[in-house]
Design an enzyme around this catalytic site. Structure first.
Site, PDB file in Angstrom:
ATOM      1  N   SER A   1       0.814  -1.226   0.000  1.00  0.00           N
ATOM      2  CA  SER A   1       0.000   0.000   0.000  1.00  0.00           C
ATOM      3  C   SER A   1       0.846   1.274   0.000  1.00  0.00           C
ATOM      4  O   SER A   1       1.825   1.397   0.731  1.00  0.00           O
ATOM      5  CB  SER A   1      -0.916   0.006   1.224  1.00  0.00           C
TER       6      SER A   1
ATOM      7  N   SER B   1      -0.749   4.195   0.537  1.00  0.00           N
ATOM      8  CA  SER B   1      -1.525   5.168   1.320  1.00  0.00           C
ATOM      9  C   SER B   1      -0.736   5.750   2.485  1.00  0.00           C
ATOM     10  O   SER B   1      -0.825   6.956   2.741  1.00  0.00           O
ATOM     11  CB  SER B   1      -2.832   4.541   1.817  1.00  0.00           C
TER      12      SER B   1
ATOM     13  N   LYS C   1     -13.884  -4.178   2.210  1.00  0.00           N
ATOM     14  CA  LYS C   1     -14.699  -2.989   1.889  1.00  0.00           C
ATOM     15  C   LYS C   1     -16.206  -3.193   2.105  1.00  0.00           C
ATOM     16  O   LYS C   1     -16.924  -2.235   2.365  1.00  0.00           O
ATOM     17  CB  LYS C   1     -14.445  -2.547   0.447  1.00  0.00           C
TER      18      LYS C   1
ATOM     19  N   ASP D   1     -13.790   6.071  -3.125  1.00  0.00           N
ATOM     20  CA  ASP D   1     -13.382   5.492  -4.414  1.00  0.00           C
ATOM     21  C   ASP D   1     -14.231   6.077  -5.554  1.00  0.00           C
ATOM     22  O   ASP D   1     -13.769   6.178  -6.688  1.00  0.00           O
ATOM     23  CB  ASP D   1     -13.579   3.967  -4.406  1.00  0.00           C
TER      24      ASP D   1
ATOM     25  N   ALA E   1     -15.662  -7.417 -11.883  1.00  0.00           N
ATOM     26  CA  ALA E   1     -16.922  -7.202 -11.163  1.00  0.00           C
ATOM     27  C   ALA E   1     -16.711  -7.373  -9.664  1.00  0.00           C
ATOM     28  O   ALA E   1     -17.539  -7.947  -8.963  1.00  0.00           O
ATOM     29  CB  ALA E   1     -17.985  -8.173 -11.682  1.00  0.00           C
TER      30      ALA E   1
ATOM     31  N   GLY F   1     -15.125  -5.556  -5.782  1.00  0.00           N
ATOM     32  CA  GLY F   1     -15.494  -4.443  -4.901  1.00  0.00           C
ATOM     33  C   GLY F   1     -15.301  -3.080  -5.557  1.00  0.00           C
ATOM     34  O   GLY F   1     -16.173  -2.205  -5.447  1.00  0.00           O
TER      35      GLY F   1
ATOM     36  N   TYR G   1      -2.213   0.419 -10.240  1.00  0.00           N
ATOM     37  CA  TYR G   1      -1.251   1.525 -10.229  1.00  0.00           C
ATOM     38  C   TYR G   1       0.194   1.080 -10.057  1.00  0.00           C
ATOM     39  O   TYR G   1       1.108   1.899 -10.155  1.00  0.00           O
ATOM     40  CB  TYR G   1      -1.621   2.570  -9.164  1.00  0.00           C
TER      41      TYR G   1
HETATM   42  P1  ATR Z   1     -11.425  -5.238  -5.680  1.00  0.00           P
HETATM   43  O1  ATR Z   1     -12.024  -4.899  -4.353  1.00  0.00           O
HETATM   44  O2  ATR Z   1     -10.094  -4.576  -5.906  1.00  0.00           O
HETATM   45  O3  ATR Z   1     -12.328  -5.028  -6.838  1.00  0.00           O
HETATM   46  P2  ATR Z   1     -11.998  -8.048  -5.776  1.00  0.00           P
HETATM   47  O4  ATR Z   1     -13.344  -7.764  -5.200  1.00  0.00           O
HETATM   48  O5  ATR Z   1     -11.228  -9.211  -5.239  1.00  0.00           O
HETATM   49  O6  ATR Z   1     -11.038  -6.809  -5.619  1.00  0.00           O
HETATM   50  O7  ATR Z   1     -12.155  -8.186  -7.367  1.00  0.00           O
HETATM   51  C1  ATR Z   1     -11.121  -8.561  -8.196  1.00  0.00           C
HETATM   52  C2  ATR Z   1     -11.595  -8.605  -9.655  1.00  0.00           C
HETATM   53  O8  ATR Z   1     -10.476  -9.026 -10.453  1.00  0.00           O
HETATM   54  C3  ATR Z   1     -12.694  -9.608  -9.934  1.00  0.00           C
HETATM   55  O9  ATR Z   1     -13.484  -9.136 -10.996  1.00  0.00           O
HETATM   56  C4  ATR Z   1     -11.905 -10.865 -10.362  1.00  0.00           C
HETATM   57  O10 ATR Z   1     -12.632 -11.752 -11.167  1.00  0.00           O
HETATM   58  P3  ATR Z   1     -13.553 -12.900 -10.476  1.00  0.00           P
HETATM   59  O11 ATR Z   1     -14.842 -12.207 -10.121  1.00  0.00           O
HETATM   60  O12 ATR Z   1     -13.711 -13.918 -11.518  1.00  0.00           O
HETATM   61  O13 ATR Z   1     -12.798 -13.372  -9.262  1.00  0.00           O
HETATM   62  C5  ATR Z   1     -10.835 -10.205 -11.194  1.00  0.00           C
HETATM   63  N1  ATR Z   1      -9.634 -11.031 -11.372  1.00  0.00           N
HETATM   64  C6  ATR Z   1      -8.639 -11.212 -10.475  1.00  0.00           C
HETATM   65  N2  ATR Z   1      -7.680 -12.007 -11.003  1.00  0.00           N
HETATM   66  C7  ATR Z   1      -8.073 -12.316 -12.274  1.00  0.00           C
HETATM   67  C8  ATR Z   1      -7.510 -13.086 -13.347  1.00  0.00           C
HETATM   68  N3  ATR Z   1      -6.339 -13.714 -13.226  1.00  0.00           N
HETATM   69  N4  ATR Z   1      -8.193 -13.170 -14.501  1.00  0.00           N
HETATM   70  C9  ATR Z   1      -9.380 -12.544 -14.656  1.00  0.00           C
HETATM   71  N5  ATR Z   1      -9.966 -11.793 -13.676  1.00  0.00           N
HETATM   72  C10 ATR Z   1      -9.330 -11.676 -12.508  1.00  0.00           C
END
Ligand code: ATR
Length: 292
Positions: A28, A30, A79, A115, A140, A142, A234
């Site tokens: 992080s 932050s 979150k 956010d 899709a 958080g 980032y």
């Molecule tokens: P955040 O709060 O940052 O959005 P999250 O809720 O864990 O984190 O969401 C991560 C997103 O990245 C999800 O859309 C996840 O897809 P899934 O819903 O199928 O889990 C996506 N993601 C993470 N790694 C991925 C990968 N290797 N290929 C495709 N999508 C990925």
């Protein structure tokens, strides 16, 4: 009305403690960004990072209450789950049903979602006109809930939102959320991404893909020259998606901008002061300055 100087004087009198909780958390930025902001304004405040597992979340919040912490940020994976431990939510957090900033007001913990501002401000700054625009959201999780909440401010102008995600049930859930927020939205599987990227005026990567230098699902031929590509990853600054967007000659919004402006808004909520944006930006980008 309380003046900036009065607020500053009040904050200088006793040490105030802030932090971020998440898991993982060592990456992080932050702490460096918020500590720079406190230092820049001469405030007697400190900001730390704590790795907190899902199992420890409740006891962590109980401890924060006992310690009378001034405020904190919340990141992956808390979150949404943090909500049940808070006393109140402001409008932004209720709308997104997700919290990334908490303020202690007279012993009560208030949840906010900055956010939304972090995502929308870089677009507003560029005067992005949402009228009749198609928007592709990759992911899709958080973060995409806050992004959809932000985009709903423009629901009467946006033409269509396409959501693609690896797990289709989550894409469905987010689409439902977008429809409830008045957006025209449809979901598709990740392997259909190229059918929608070329017809989208704004492409947003909300997944963690890119953090480990993975190849993007979109090559430069799948990105329109006239579109904007916003990658919320980032670190690294130059993800493969950003490189491909650059090659396609489209406009780029780097992930650090969302990090910066969510932090700016959180700082303002906590302190009531105007955040020192340039100093905070410099703390993120170092001596090399704005990436090109
Ligand atoms: P955040 O709060 O940052 O959005 P999250 O809720 O864990 O984190 O969401 C991560 C997103 O990245 C999800 O859309 C996840 O897809 P899934 O819903 O199928 O889990 C996506 N993601 C993470 N790694 C991925 C990968 N290797 N290929 C495709 N999508 C990925």
């Amino acid at each position: 009305m309380t003046s900036n100087n009065q607020i500053k004087d009040r904050m200088k009198t006793g040490l105030q403690t802030y932090c971020i909780i998440g898991n993982p958390i060592s990456h992080s930025l932050s702490p460096v960004m918020q500590n720079t902001a406190f230092k820049e304004l001469g405030l007697n405040c400190n900001y730390f990072a704590f790795r907190v597992s899902h199992e420890d979340l409740k006891s962590c919040i109980d401890s924060f209450r006992s310690l009378n912490i001034s405020g904190f940020n919340v990141t992956i994976p808390h979150k949404v789950s943090i909500i049940k431990y808070l006393d109140y939510l402001d409008e932004s957090a209720s709308k997104a049903a997700a919290v990334n900033t908490v303020k202690n007001i007279n012993g009560k913990l208030w949840g906010y979602n900055t956010d939304i501002y972090g995502f929308m401000f870089p677009l507003r700054k560029r005067n992005f006109d949402f009228t009749k625009k198609n928007i592709l959201i990759i992911g899709a999780g958080g973060s995409s809930r806050a992004i959809i909440t932000g985009l709903s401010e423009e629901k009467d102008r946006i033409s269509k939102i396409f959501i693609v995600n690896r797990t289709i049930s989550k894409a469905m859930e987010l689409t439902d959320f977008a429809l409830k927020n008045g957006l025209n939205c449809e979901f598709h599987s990740l392997d259909e991404i190229k059918n929608y990227s070329l017809i989208s005026h704004l492409i947003v990567n909300t997944t963690s893909m890119g953090m480990n230098n993975e190849e993007s699902l979109l090559d430069s031929k799948s990105i329109n020259k006239n579109s904007i590509v916003f990658d919320i990853v980032y670190n690294p600054i130059y993800t493969n998606l950003i490189q491909n967007a650059k090659h396609a000659q489209s406009t780029i919004i780097f992930g650090y901008e969302m990090l910066l402006f969510q932090g700016v808004k959180a700082f303002q909520i906590w302190t009531g002061l105007k955040a020192p944006v340039e100093a905070m930006k410099k703390s993120l980008l170092g001596i090399f300055g704005e990436p090109k």
